[in-house]
Design a protein around this motif. Structure first.
Motif, PDB file in Angstrom:
ATOM      1  N   ALA A 135       0.977  -1.258  -0.044  1.00 38.28           N
ATOM      2  CA  ALA A 135      -0.029  -0.111  -0.078  1.00 38.28           C
ATOM      3  C   ALA A 135       0.934   1.249  -0.046  1.00 38.28           C
ATOM      4  CB  ALA A 135      -0.887   0.133   1.299  1.00 38.28           C
ATOM      5  N   PHE A 136       2.204   1.078  -0.061  1.00 36.96           N
ATOM      6  CA  PHE A 136       3.205   2.084   0.196  1.00 36.96           C
ATOM      7  C   PHE A 136       4.036   2.191  -0.839  1.00 36.96           C
ATOM      8  CE2 PHE A 136       1.481   1.276   4.514  1.00 36.96           C
ATOM      9  CZ  PHE A 136       0.760   2.135   4.800  1.00 36.96           C
ATOM     10  N   PRO A 137       4.399   3.472  -1.172  1.00 30.59           N
ATOM     11  CA  PRO A 137       5.822   3.566  -2.188  1.00 30.59           C
ATOM     12  C   PRO A 137       7.103   3.417  -1.391  1.00 30.59           C
ATOM     13  CG  PRO A 137       5.081   5.750  -1.793  1.00 30.59           C
ATOM     14  CD  PRO A 137       3.857   5.002  -1.044  1.00 30.59           C
ATOM     15  N   THR A 138       8.214   3.065  -2.092  1.00 33.08           N
ATOM     16  CA  THR A 138       9.347   3.000  -1.480  1.00 33.08           C
ATOM     17  C   THR A 138       9.830   4.468  -0.777  1.00 33.08           C
ATOM     18  OG1 THR A 138      10.036   1.398  -2.786  1.00 33.08           O
ATOM     19  CG2 THR A 138      11.837   2.563  -1.674  1.00 33.08           C
ATOM     20  N   GLY A 139      10.267   4.561   0.429  1.00 32.35           N
ATOM     21  CA  GLY A 139      10.782   5.684   0.826  1.00 32.35           C
ATOM     22  C   GLY A 139       9.850   6.032   1.953  1.00 32.35           C
ATOM     23  N   VAL A 140       9.574   7.124   2.394  1.00 29.97           N
ATOM     24  CA  VAL A 140       8.826   7.751   3.509  1.00 29.97           C
ATOM     25  C   VAL A 140       7.604   8.153   3.053  1.00 29.97           C
ATOM     26  CG1 VAL A 140       8.752   9.468   5.160  1.00 29.97           C
ATOM     27  CG2 VAL A 140      10.903   8.489   4.784  1.00 29.97           C
ATOM     28  N   THR A 141       6.342   7.989   3.772  1.00 29.38           N
ATOM     29  CA  THR A 141       5.152   8.296   3.726  1.00 29.38           C
ATOM     30  C   THR A 141       4.687   8.948   4.909  1.00 29.38           C
ATOM     31  OG1 THR A 141       4.372   6.412   2.197  1.00 29.38           O
ATOM     32  CG2 THR A 141       2.809   7.553   2.995  1.00 29.38           C
ATOM     33  N   ASN A 142       4.135  10.096   4.746  1.00 30.16           N
ATOM     34  CA  ASN A 142       3.463  10.860   5.828  1.00 30.16           C
ATOM     35  C   ASN A 142       2.048  10.670   5.972  1.00 30.16           C
ATOM     36  OD1 ASN A 142       5.871  12.331   6.894  1.00 30.16           O
ATOM     37  ND2 ASN A 142       5.980  12.937   4.973  1.00 30.16           N
ATOM     38  N   LEU A 143       1.483  10.003   6.960  1.00 34.08           N
ATOM     39  CA  LEU A 143       0.275  10.016   7.271  1.00 34.08           C
ATOM     40  C   LEU A 143      -0.477  10.823   8.419  1.00 34.08           C
ATOM     41  CD1 LEU A 143      -0.340   6.074   7.255  1.00 34.08           C
ATOM     42  CD2 LEU A 143      -0.215   7.763   5.373  1.00 34.08           C
ATOM     43  N   GLU A 144      -1.726  10.821   8.535  1.00 35.18           N
ATOM     44  CA  GLU A 144      -2.073  11.790   9.837  1.00 35.18           C
ATOM     45  C   GLU A 144      -3.516  11.121  10.691  1.00 35.18           C
ATOM     46  OE1 GLU A 144      -2.316  16.680  10.162  1.00 35.18           O
ATOM     47  OE2 GLU A 144      -3.828  15.584   9.026  1.00 35.18           O
ATOM     48  N   ASN A 145      -3.399  11.007  11.838  1.00 31.27           N
ATOM     49  CA  ASN A 145      -4.461  10.419  12.655  1.00 31.27           C
ATOM     50  C   ASN A 145      -5.068  11.686  13.411  1.00 31.27           C
ATOM     51  OD1 ASN A 145      -5.125   9.047  15.650  1.00 31.27           O
ATOM     52  ND2 ASN A 145      -6.218   8.302  14.126  1.00 31.27           N
TER      53      ASN A 145
END
Length: 201
Positions: A135-145
């Protein structure tokens, strides 16, 4: 005879009032809201802001709601908005150490954590599973809750918690399928064949 003037009626507060609602100063609800989290899969002990996590990890969210009103507030509804790549663990909500069996905290209505006394703080915890690496690309993904609290008397508050998620190149390579074998396994077999050629060639 001199007519007696009719006194002007005094406005009466019918809801959200001090002194039991029969007149007095209207109640104003106000809150402070804090949102923290910890990666349980990584054995993180103390909740933090932000949360550093990874695919397929289990994360615990902690919400602290404090009433800064001078009155007792009823009907304090708390909701938690998960990012699309995180799934709430059913039945994982704990309010002040008491487990809640419903999943309303992630619904539109939320859960009622009231009444709350002046200055009272309540701690709410819940769990979520982060989606798999696909569900994610390579590297860093920023999410928010996001946590939100609301009442009929106003004083709505919101707290946002960043989730910093890293998918490594190793995870991506291991997940590439080539005829039933992973790409990583193919590389390993190829290197092994080269070494055998060098030894026995």
């Amino acid at each position: 005879p001199t007519p007696t003037p009719t006194p002007t009626p005094t406005p009466t507060c019918t809801s959200g009032c001090g002194g039991g609602g029969g007149g007095g100063t209207p109640i104003v609800a106000s809150f402070t809201l804090q949102k923290l989290g910890r990666d349980i899969t990584n054995n993180q002990v103390q909740p933090s802001y932000p949360v550093f996590t990874a695919p397929s990890h289990l994360v615990e969210f902690t919400i602290k709601v404090k009433s800064t009103s001078s009155h007792v507030i009823h009907g304090v509804f708390l909701t938690d908005v998960m990012p699309a790549q995180a799934v709430y663990v059913p039945g994982s909500t704990i309010v002040e150490g008491v487990k809640w069996t419903n999943n309303d905290i992630v619904g539109t209505q939320g859960i009622d954590i009231g009444p709350m006394q002046p200055g009272q703080e309540k701690t709410i915890k819940l769990l979520a599973n982060i989606a798999t690496e696909s569900a994610f690309p390579t590297g860093v993904t920023n999410l928010e809750n996001i946590a939100r609290v609301r009442t009929a008397l106003g004083g709505n508050a919101e707290a946002r918690l960043p989730l910093v998620l890293r998918r490594s190149v190793v995870e991506q390579v291991a997940g590439v399928s080539t005829g039933g074998d992973t790409f990583a396994l193919s590389i390993f077999v190829g290197l092994l064949a080269v070494n055998m050629y060098l030894v026995y060639g």
